[in-house]
Design a protein around this motif. Structure first.
Motif, PDB file in Angstrom:
ATOM      1  N   CYS A  22       3.956  14.098   2.212  1.00 46.69           N
ATOM      2  CA  CYS A  22       3.342  12.837   1.779  1.00 46.69           C
ATOM      3  C   CYS A  22       4.117  12.128   0.681  1.00 46.69           C
ATOM      4  CB  CYS A  22       1.915  13.093   1.318  1.00 46.69           C
ATOM      5  SG  CYS A  22       0.826  13.560   2.677  1.00 46.69           S
ATOM      6  N   THR A  23       4.904  12.830  -0.092  1.00 48.42           N
ATOM      7  CA  THR A  23       5.614  12.228  -1.221  1.00 48.42           C
ATOM      8  C   THR A  23       6.555  11.086  -0.799  1.00 48.42           C
ATOM      9  OG1 THR A  23       5.402  14.220  -2.542  1.00 48.42           O
ATOM     10  CG2 THR A  23       7.163  12.698  -3.166  1.00 48.42           C
ATOM     11  N   PRO A  24       7.373  11.232   0.239  1.00 46.79           N
ATOM     12  CA  PRO A  24       8.237  10.106   0.621  1.00 46.79           C
ATOM     13  C   PRO A  24       7.442   8.867   1.032  1.00 46.79           C
ATOM     14  CG  PRO A  24       8.999  12.113   1.658  1.00 46.79           C
ATOM     15  CD  PRO A  24       7.689  12.426   1.023  1.00 46.79           C
ATOM     16  N   VAL A  25       6.326   9.061   1.704  1.00 49.10           N
ATOM     17  CA  VAL A  25       5.497   7.924   2.109  1.00 49.10           C
ATOM     18  C   VAL A  25       4.907   7.254   0.868  1.00 49.10           C
ATOM     19  CG1 VAL A  25       3.427   7.247   3.398  1.00 49.10           C
ATOM     20  CG2 VAL A  25       4.980   8.953   4.349  1.00 49.10           C
ATOM     21  N   ALA A  26       4.404   8.048  -0.073  1.00 48.54           N
ATOM     22  CA  ALA A  26       3.838   7.497  -1.298  1.00 48.54           C
ATOM     23  C   ALA A  26       4.898   6.754  -2.104  1.00 48.54           C
ATOM     24  CB  ALA A  26       3.210   8.605  -2.133  1.00 48.54           C
ATOM     25  N   LEU A  27       6.107   7.277  -2.172  1.00 52.69           N
ATOM     26  CA  LEU A  27       7.195   6.608  -2.901  1.00 52.69           C
ATOM     27  C   LEU A  27       7.582   5.291  -2.234  1.00 52.69           C
ATOM     28  CD1 LEU A  27       9.461   9.623  -3.906  1.00 52.69           C
ATOM     29  CD2 LEU A  27       8.047   8.214  -5.404  1.00 52.69           C
ATOM     30  N   ALA A  28       7.620   5.287  -0.905  1.00 52.15           N
ATOM     31  CA  ALA A  28       7.950   4.050  -0.182  1.00 52.15           C
ATOM     32  C   ALA A  28       6.880   2.987  -0.407  1.00 52.15           C
ATOM     33  CB  ALA A  28       8.112   4.341   1.304  1.00 52.15           C
ATOM     34  N   LEU A  29       5.619   3.373  -0.375  1.00 51.22           N
ATOM     35  CA  LEU A  29       4.539   2.422  -0.621  1.00 51.22           C
ATOM     36  C   LEU A  29       4.571   1.901  -2.059  1.00 51.22           C
ATOM     37  CD1 LEU A  29       1.602   4.082   1.340  1.00 51.22           C
ATOM     38  CD2 LEU A  29       2.863   2.008   1.936  1.00 51.22           C
ATOM     39  N   THR A  30       4.898   2.765  -3.004  1.00 53.41           N
ATOM     40  CA  THR A  30       5.008   2.346  -4.396  1.00 53.41           C
ATOM     41  C   THR A  30       6.148   1.352  -4.571  1.00 53.41           C
ATOM     42  OG1 THR A  30       4.134   4.476  -5.127  1.00 53.41           O
ATOM     43  CG2 THR A  30       5.339   3.168  -6.755  1.00 53.41           C
ATOM     44  N   ALA A  31       7.284   1.622  -3.957  1.00 52.36           N
ATOM     45  CA  ALA A  31       8.425   0.704  -4.041  1.00 52.36           C
ATOM     46  C   ALA A  31       8.075  -0.649  -3.429  1.00 52.36           C
ATOM     47  CB  ALA A  31       9.640   1.302  -3.349  1.00 52.36           C
ATOM     48  N   PHE A  32       7.381  -0.636  -2.302  1.00 54.35           N
ATOM     49  CA  PHE A  32       6.963  -1.881  -1.659  1.00 54.35           C
ATOM     50  C   PHE A  32       6.018  -2.667  -2.566  1.00 54.35           C
ATOM     51  CE2 PHE A  32       4.015  -4.228   1.100  1.00 54.35           C
ATOM     52  CZ  PHE A  32       4.905  -5.059   1.741  1.00 54.35           C
ATOM     53  N   ALA A  33       5.060  -1.993  -3.181  1.00 50.95           N
ATOM     54  CA  ALA A  33       4.109  -2.665  -4.070  1.00 50.95           C
ATOM     55  C   ALA A  33       4.823  -3.270  -5.278  1.00 50.95           C
ATOM     56  CB  ALA A  33       3.036  -1.682  -4.520  1.00 50.95           C
ATOM     57  N   ILE A  34       5.786  -2.571  -5.835  1.00 50.22           N
ATOM     58  CA  ILE A  34       6.536  -3.096  -6.989  1.00 50.22           C
ATOM     59  C   ILE A  34       7.354  -4.315  -6.573  1.00 50.22           C
ATOM     60  CG2 ILE A  34       8.449  -2.577  -8.566  1.00 50.22           C
ATOM     61  CD1 ILE A  34       7.277   0.296  -8.718  1.00 50.22           C
ATOM     62  N   ASP A  35       8.003  -4.260  -5.402  1.00 44.89           N
ATOM     63  CA  ASP A  35       8.776  -5.406  -4.920  1.00 44.89           C
ATOM     64  C   ASP A  35       7.881  -6.619  -4.684  1.00 44.89           C
ATOM     65  OD1 ASP A  35      11.144  -4.056  -5.044  1.00 44.89           O
ATOM     66  OD2 ASP A  35      11.249  -3.603  -2.904  1.00 44.89           O
ATOM     67  N   GLU A  36       6.727  -6.417  -4.080  1.00 48.10           N
ATOM     68  CA  GLU A  36       5.807  -7.529  -3.826  1.00 48.10           C
ATOM     69  C   GLU A  36       5.312  -8.133  -5.130  1.00 48.10           C
ATOM     70  OE1 GLU A  36       4.683  -9.286  -1.074  1.00 48.10           O
ATOM     71  OE2 GLU A  36       6.414  -8.282  -0.228  1.00 48.10           O
ATOM     72  N   GLY A  37       5.005  -7.287  -6.107  1.00 48.85           N
ATOM     73  CA  GLY A  37       4.576  -7.786  -7.408  1.00 48.85           C
ATOM     74  C   GLY A  37       5.660  -8.593  -8.090  1.00 48.85           C
ATOM     75  N   SER A  38       6.887  -8.134  -7.975  1.00 46.09           N
ATOM     76  CA  SER A  38       8.019  -8.848  -8.558  1.00 46.09           C
ATOM     77  C   SER A  38       8.206 -10.212  -7.890  1.00 46.09           C
ATOM     78  CB  SER A  38       9.282  -8.010  -8.419  1.00 46.09           C
ATOM     79  OG  SER A  38      10.396  -8.715  -8.899  1.00 46.09           O
ATOM     80  N   LEU A  39       8.122 -10.261  -6.559  1.00 44.52           N
ATOM     81  CA  LEU A  39       8.247 -11.532  -5.841  1.00 44.52           C
ATOM     82  C   LEU A  39       7.123 -12.496  -6.225  1.00 44.52           C
ATOM     83  CD1 LEU A  39       9.303 -10.319  -2.286  1.00 44.52           C
ATOM     84  CD2 LEU A  39      10.684 -11.579  -3.929  1.00 44.52           C
ATOM     85  N   TYR A  40       5.922 -11.981  -6.373  1.00 45.87           N
ATOM     86  CA  TYR A  40       4.786 -12.805  -6.761  1.00 45.87           C
ATOM     87  C   TYR A  40       5.035 -13.422  -8.139  1.00 45.87           C
ATOM     88  CZ  TYR A  40       0.063 -14.106  -8.132  1.00 45.87           C
ATOM     89  OH  TYR A  40      -1.027 -14.795  -8.574  1.00 45.87           O
ATOM     90  N   ASN A  41       5.507 -12.621  -9.079  1.00 45.58           N
ATOM     91  CA  ASN A  41       5.791 -13.137 -10.420  1.00 45.58           C
ATOM     92  C   ASN A  41       6.910 -14.162 -10.409  1.00 45.58           C
ATOM     93  OD1 ASN A  41       3.795 -11.805 -11.826  1.00 45.58           O
ATOM     94  ND2 ASN A  41       5.068 -10.011 -12.214  1.00 45.58           N
ATOM     95  N   GLU A  42       7.940 -13.950  -9.594  1.00 42.75           N
ATOM     96  CA  GLU A  42       9.028 -14.922  -9.484  1.00 42.75           C
ATOM     97  C   GLU A  42       8.530 -16.242  -8.909  1.00 42.75           C
ATOM     98  OE1 GLU A  42      12.663 -13.678  -7.609  1.00 42.75           O
ATOM     99  OE2 GLU A  42      12.516 -11.693  -8.515  1.00 42.75           O
TER     100      GLU A  42
END
Length: 126
Positions: A22-42
């Protein structure tokens, strides 16, 4: 065959196996959430700068294009192409494109919000 049955029946390391799977899936979802948050702020920051440029242009309607370019430059957007009405300019990785359309805005609440601005209508106030 007996060793296989014992391995399948053994439940002592299930938590470690499930964590490893489960760790790789959780890390991928976390990375996606951080990228989306960054795009939203930009997008929010860019929208704020464009809104400020529009307000500046409306307050200096006779020289709206220069007011927009100055406001954008003052806020760190220095490479800007102005798209004239009737032409198409494609944005690039290094150049933003803006279109400045003066018109008339009527702030009457009985008029639908999408119909309050009329592009090109004189006398300009927006």
């Amino acid at each position: 065959m007996a060793a296989t049955r014992r391995l399948v029946a053994d439940r002592s390391a299930n938590f470690a196996v499930m964590t490893a799977l489960c760790t790789p899936v959780a890390l991928a979802l976390t990375a996606f959430a951080i990228d989306e948050g960054s795009l939203y702020n930009e997008r929010r920051a860019a929208q704020s700068i464009v809104d400020l440029a529009a307000i500046t242009a409306a307050s200096n309607i006779t020289n709206a294009q220069q007011a927009v370019l100055t406001t954008l430059a003052d806020n760190g957007i220095t490479s800007v192409a102005v798209q004239q009405q009737g032409t198409t300019v494609a944005p690039t990785a290094t150049k933003a494109v803006v279109q400045i359309v003066p018109g008339r805005y009527t702030g009457v609440s009985t008029i639908a919000a999408g119909s309050r601005f009329e592009a090109g209508k004189l006398p300009y106030n927006a």
